[in-house]
Design a protein around this motif. Structure first.
Motif, PDB file in Angstrom:
ATOM      1  N   PRO A 117     -17.357   3.549   9.283  1.00 27.29           N
ATOM      2  CA  PRO A 117     -16.225   3.108  10.128  1.00 27.29           C
ATOM      3  C   PRO A 117     -15.616   2.046  10.076  1.00 27.29           C
ATOM      4  O   PRO A 117     -14.416   2.046  10.082  1.00 27.29           O
ATOM      5  N   ALA A 118     -16.809   0.802   9.951  1.00 25.21           N
ATOM      6  CA  ALA A 118     -15.870  -0.608   9.325  1.00 25.21           C
ATOM      7  C   ALA A 118     -15.920  -0.406   8.120  1.00 25.21           C
ATOM      8  O   ALA A 118     -15.135  -1.923   7.805  1.00 25.21           O
ATOM      9  N   ARG A 119     -15.790   0.199   6.251  1.00 17.94           N
ATOM     10  CA  ARG A 119     -15.838   0.358   5.488  1.00 17.94           C
ATOM     11  C   ARG A 119     -14.595   1.462   5.210  1.00 17.94           C
ATOM     12  O   ARG A 119     -14.971   2.979   5.621  1.00 17.94           O
ATOM     13  N   ARG A 120     -13.973   1.029   4.939  1.00 11.82           N
ATOM     14  CA  ARG A 120     -12.457   2.102   4.317  1.00 11.82           C
ATOM     15  C   ARG A 120     -12.192   1.565   2.690  1.00 11.82           C
ATOM     16  O   ARG A 120     -11.938   0.813   2.567  1.00 11.82           O
ATOM     17  N   LEU A 121     -12.231   2.485   2.260  1.00  7.96           N
ATOM     18  CA  LEU A 121     -12.217   2.753   0.614  1.00  7.96           C
ATOM     19  C   LEU A 121     -10.643   3.725   0.417  1.00  7.96           C
ATOM     20  O   LEU A 121     -10.547   4.332   0.862  1.00  7.96           O
ATOM     21  N   GLN A 122      -9.907   2.712  -0.563  1.00  3.03           N
ATOM     22  CA  GLN A 122      -8.484   3.336  -0.214  1.00  3.03           C
ATOM     23  C   GLN A 122      -7.803   3.028  -2.003  1.00  3.03           C
ATOM     24  O   GLN A 122      -8.806   2.423  -2.481  1.00  3.03           O
ATOM     25  N   ILE A 123      -7.931   4.507  -2.210  1.00  2.00           N
ATOM     26  CA  ILE A 123      -7.520   4.788  -3.745  1.00  2.00           C
ATOM     27  C   ILE A 123      -6.022   4.777  -4.049  1.00  2.00           C
ATOM     28  O   ILE A 123      -5.085   5.695  -2.825  1.00  2.00           O
ATOM     29  N   HIS A 124      -5.212   4.203  -4.240  1.00  2.00           N
ATOM     30  CA  HIS A 124      -3.176   4.458  -4.432  1.00  2.00           C
ATOM     31  C   HIS A 124      -2.744   4.533  -5.781  1.00  2.00           C
ATOM     32  O   HIS A 124      -3.547   4.096  -7.006  1.00  2.00           O
ATOM     33  N   PHE A 125      -2.112   4.672  -5.058  1.00  2.00           N
ATOM     34  CA  PHE A 125      -0.996   5.609  -6.644  1.00  2.00           C
ATOM     35  C   PHE A 125       0.729   5.197  -6.604  1.00  2.00           C
ATOM     36  O   PHE A 125       0.669   5.299  -5.529  1.00  2.00           O
ATOM     37  N   ASP A 126       1.341   4.618  -7.667  1.00  2.00           N
ATOM     38  CA  ASP A 126       2.283   4.075  -7.176  1.00  2.00           C
ATOM     39  C   ASP A 126       3.533   3.696  -8.468  1.00  2.00           C
ATOM     40  O   ASP A 126       2.866   3.427  -9.405  1.00  2.00           O
ATOM     41  N   ALA A 127       4.470   5.043  -8.537  1.00  2.60           N
ATOM     42  CA  ALA A 127       5.716   4.899  -9.432  1.00  2.60           C
ATOM     43  C   ALA A 127       6.726   5.093  -9.543  1.00  2.60           C
ATOM     44  O   ALA A 127       6.931   4.989  -8.467  1.00  2.60           O
ATOM     45  N   ARG A 128       7.621   3.852 -10.080  1.00  2.10           N
ATOM     46  CA  ARG A 128       9.317   3.128  -9.116  1.00  2.10           C
ATOM     47  C   ARG A 128      10.069   3.432 -11.048  1.00  2.10           C
ATOM     48  O   ARG A 128       9.529   3.133 -12.428  1.00  2.10           O
ATOM     49  N   ASN A 129      11.206   4.092 -10.725  1.00  2.00           N
ATOM     50  CA  ASN A 129      12.098   4.024 -11.627  1.00  2.00           C
ATOM     51  C   ASN A 129      13.606   3.492 -10.208  1.00  2.00           C
ATOM     52  O   ASN A 129      14.564   4.279  -9.633  1.00  2.00           O
ATOM     53  N   GLU A 130      13.888   2.143 -10.342  1.00  2.00           N
ATOM     54  CA  GLU A 130      14.579   1.481 -10.038  1.00  2.00           C
ATOM     55  C   GLU A 130      15.943   0.974 -10.910  1.00  2.00           C
ATOM     56  O   GLU A 130      15.840  -0.043 -11.821  1.00  2.00           O
ATOM     57  N   ASN A 131      16.744   1.253  -9.987  1.00  2.00           N
ATOM     58  CA  ASN A 131      17.831   0.009 -10.551  1.00  2.00           C
ATOM     59  C   ASN A 131      18.403  -0.894  -9.828  1.00  2.00           C
ATOM     60  O   ASN A 131      18.360  -0.602  -8.835  1.00  2.00           O
ATOM     61  N   TRP A 132      18.588  -2.342 -10.670  1.00  4.05           N
ATOM     62  CA  TRP A 132      18.988  -3.229  -9.779  1.00  4.05           C
ATOM     63  C   TRP A 132      20.263  -3.925  -9.978  1.00  4.05           C
ATOM     64  O   TRP A 132      20.653  -3.840 -11.290  1.00  4.05           O
ATOM     65  N   ASN A 133      20.942  -4.754  -9.517  1.00  2.14           N
ATOM     66  CA  ASN A 133      21.880  -5.667  -9.367  1.00  2.14           C
ATOM     67  C   ASN A 133      21.565  -6.994  -8.781  1.00  2.14           C
ATOM     68  O   ASN A 133      21.638  -7.339  -7.797  1.00  2.14           O
ATOM     69  N   LEU A 134      21.634  -7.697  -9.894  1.00  2.00           N
ATOM     70  CA  LEU A 134      21.266  -8.900  -9.683  1.00  2.00           C
ATOM     71  C   LEU A 134      22.174 -10.157  -9.631  1.00  2.00           C
ATOM     72  O   LEU A 134      21.827 -11.425 -10.082  1.00  2.00           O
ATOM     73  N   SER A 135      23.146  -9.312 -10.810  1.00  2.00           N
ATOM     74  CA  SER A 135      24.734 -10.164 -10.360  1.00  2.00           C
ATOM     75  C   SER A 135      24.948 -11.756  -9.569  1.00  2.00           C
ATOM     76  O   SER A 135      25.519 -12.777  -9.752  1.00  2.00           O
ATOM     77  N   ARG A 136      24.441 -10.972  -8.534  1.00  2.00           N
ATOM     78  CA  ARG A 136      23.949 -12.047  -6.964  1.00  2.00           C
ATOM     79  C   ARG A 136      23.391 -13.617  -6.925  1.00  2.00           C
ATOM     80  O   ARG A 136      23.252 -14.313  -6.146  1.00  2.00           O
TER      81      ARG A 136
END
Length: 574
Positions: A298-317
């Protein structure tokens, strides 16, 4: 005529005889019996006290203000036996003034405070007594007061010094479905051991690391000279212990077009899958984490992650280069693995790596090489190491100071990018002012970070309220029209947050807290294309609604004191 001096001579002779007789009388045994010495009165009063004659003992030990402090002490004891608390307090206080190095007076004053339910004064007097002498009775007494106030960590701090509390039995309520071997490995104490503060903290850290229990508590119940320890743990199984709980967990993000599919404790082995699915057209995201104890530890924990993003940004400011980046599209797919290790109840570490691929679209107006660096399609690799350490714990005052430090090194495989490194650190102070409960709660946090080397745009820090960002300046909106990019970005930041919460309502199903906050910080970038340009100050108020002990809905009103803008924001924290 005779002089006056001659006439007064016989009078002076008679006066001298009277003084001589008085001195002889003072030295006579008869007079000594009429005005006993302190030692004689102390002996007589002690004899009466030992015989249970409290009133007689109090009378015999009463004397002039200059009497022995031992007489004051005995008088205070006798009056206390008669429950004459005010008079007893006066006697002990008088003796303490005469002999401030004697801890007995402070201990007895604490006893009176205890009888009158003034636990604050009792603790103050006992701590003062311990500075004079670490007596076992005083240590036990002080630990008992903290125990009665529901502060087990403070109680153990003093009880452990006198080899207490020894356990008769250890139980978990309600009985969990988690594999018994795994749970037993998480609990760092057992009968007939003495429950130590370190074992309590280690148990809390390991149980949290399993990821299947909500924050629980340890209840100690006296059982003769020993104690029974009961761990009260709310276990999460499957989609939830009830249809209502599962529905709330899944749908808590629907107001901002998000669901959280989760499943816990697969096979009763603390194997968990948590995820996020967001269909917001401006910031689509699919994220998932599968975690499991490593080698049944219980003191050792293994994590496997996946992350997919499709984002629109407004950087005008926030982008000081091309003014046309109001419709930037960013796509990123990443996957990685992390190992988290609990060393003990005071510190832990984690390490991991991630590979990512990103691409950018709608880059109208990006012409210079300095601008192109941030928006280059590329693949990358990152490795990190993080340590979390509790620097200071003052359980008597329910104050903790925790720290974290993280280092990352990586490489982006694209022209003009290459190797980079990031360092981040934080200090987190947490204080519960009341002796028990969480009616008031105060937190202050200081964080800073810096990146060296060239990195893609999506690896920059961001100061503002946004669901995918944890560096909150609560007067800075993270989005414009639903698109990210409103909050300042950069490769160096300093951020300080302060808040206080007050419980205003609780009914068992949910708890409502209200309180003000104050945030300040700055972010910059060596390129000059990003940054906040000036130090930011934000203030406002927030409401936290904790539902079923698992989900906290946060509603924020923030005010940007520099830009005179208001922010209204809501999210669900897990």
């Amino acid at each position: 005529m005779a002089s006056c001096a001659k006439l007064d001579a016989p009078r002076r002779a008679r006066g001298g005889k009277l003084i001589l007789l008085l001195l002889l009388a003072l030295r006579s045994p008869a007079f000594a019996q009429q005005i006993p010495s302190d030692a004689a009165r102390l002996a007589a009063a002690q004899k009466a006290f030992d015989s249970g004659l409290w009133g007689e003992a109090a009378k015999l030990s009463q004397g002039p203000q200059s009497q022995s402090p031992d007489l004051d002490f005995l008088r205070g004891l006798a009056l206390a036996r008669q429950q004459q608390w005010n008079e007893s307090r006066q006697a002990f206080a008088a003796g303490h003034l005469k002999n401030p190095s004697d801890p007995r007076f402070l201990v007895e004053l604490a006893g009176i405070d205890y009888k009158q339910n003034d636990f604050s004064s009792a603790k103050r007097n006992l701590r003062a007594a311990l500075r004079l002498d670490r007596d076992s009775y005083t240590l036990d007494f002080l630990g008992t007061i903290y125990f009665l106030q529901g502060n087990p960590e403070a109680a153990l701090k003093y009880w452990n010094a006198v080899d207490k509390p020894r356990l008769r039995n250890v139980a978990v309520q309600p009985p969990p479905r988690l594999d018994e071997k795994l749970l037993n490995s998480a609990v760092a104490f057992n009968a007939p051991q003495v429950l130590t503060g370190d074992a309590l903290l280690a148990t809390r850290a390991r149980i949290e690391n399993l990821g299947v229990f909500s924050p629980g508590r340890v209840e100690l119940t006296p059982a003769g000279e020993n104690f029974d320890a009961t761990l009260h743990l709310a276990e999460r199984n499957g989609w939830g212990d009830s249809k209502l709980e599962g529905a709330i967990a899944l749908l808590s993000g629907v107001p901002y077009q998000t669901v959280y599919p989760e499943i816990y404790n697969l096979g009763h082995r603390a194997i968990n899958f948590t995820s996020l699915l967001r269909w917001d057209s401006q910031k689509r995201r699919a994220f998932g984490v599968l975690s499991t104890p490593l080698f049944y530890n219980p003191a050792r924990r293994l994590q496997i992650h996946f992350d997919a993003r499709n984002e629109n940004w407004n950087l005008s400011r926030t982008f000081f280069g091309s003014p046309l980046l109001g419709d930037l599209n960013s796509r990123r797919i990443a996957g990685g693995v992390e190992l988290h290790s609990v060393v003990n109840g005071r510190w832990s570490w984690s390490t991991g790596m991630e590979v990512a691929s990103r691409s950018f679209r709608n880059l109208q107006g990006i012409n210079t090489d300095a601008e192109k660096v941030f928006f280059t399609d590329a693949n990358s690799f990152t490795y990190w190491l993080r340590a979390d350490r509790s620097l200071l714990r003052v359980p008597e005052h329910r104050f903790t100071l925790d720290s974290s430090a993280e280092g990352r090194i990586g490489r982006t495989f694209a022209q003009n990018l290459g190797a980079s490194g990031t360092a981040r650190g934080s200090l987190d102070a947490h204080w519960l002012p009341r002796a028990s409960g969480d009616d008031y709660e105060m937190r202050a946090r200081l964080r800073a970070g810096a990146t060296v080397g060239r990195v893609p745009f999506d690896d920059l820090f961001q100061l503002g309220v946004e669901r995918d960002n944890d560096l909150w300046l609560r007067g800075q909106a993270g989005t414009i029209g639903g698109r990210k990019g409103a909050a300042p970005l950069g490769r160096r930041y300093v951020l300080a947050n302060w808040e206080i919460d007050k419980n205003v309502y609780s009914n068992g199903l949910f708890t409502v807290k209200l309180g003000p906050f104050l945030d300040t910080g700055s972010i910059a970038d060596s390129s000059g294309l990003f940054g906040s340009r000036q130090w930011q100050w934000d203030t406002g108020a927030q409401c936290k609604v904790r539902v079923l002990g698992n989900i906290t809905v946060v509603l924020i009103y923030g005010r940007d004191l520099r830009g005179a803008r208001n922010v209204f924001y809501g999210t669900a924290l897990r």
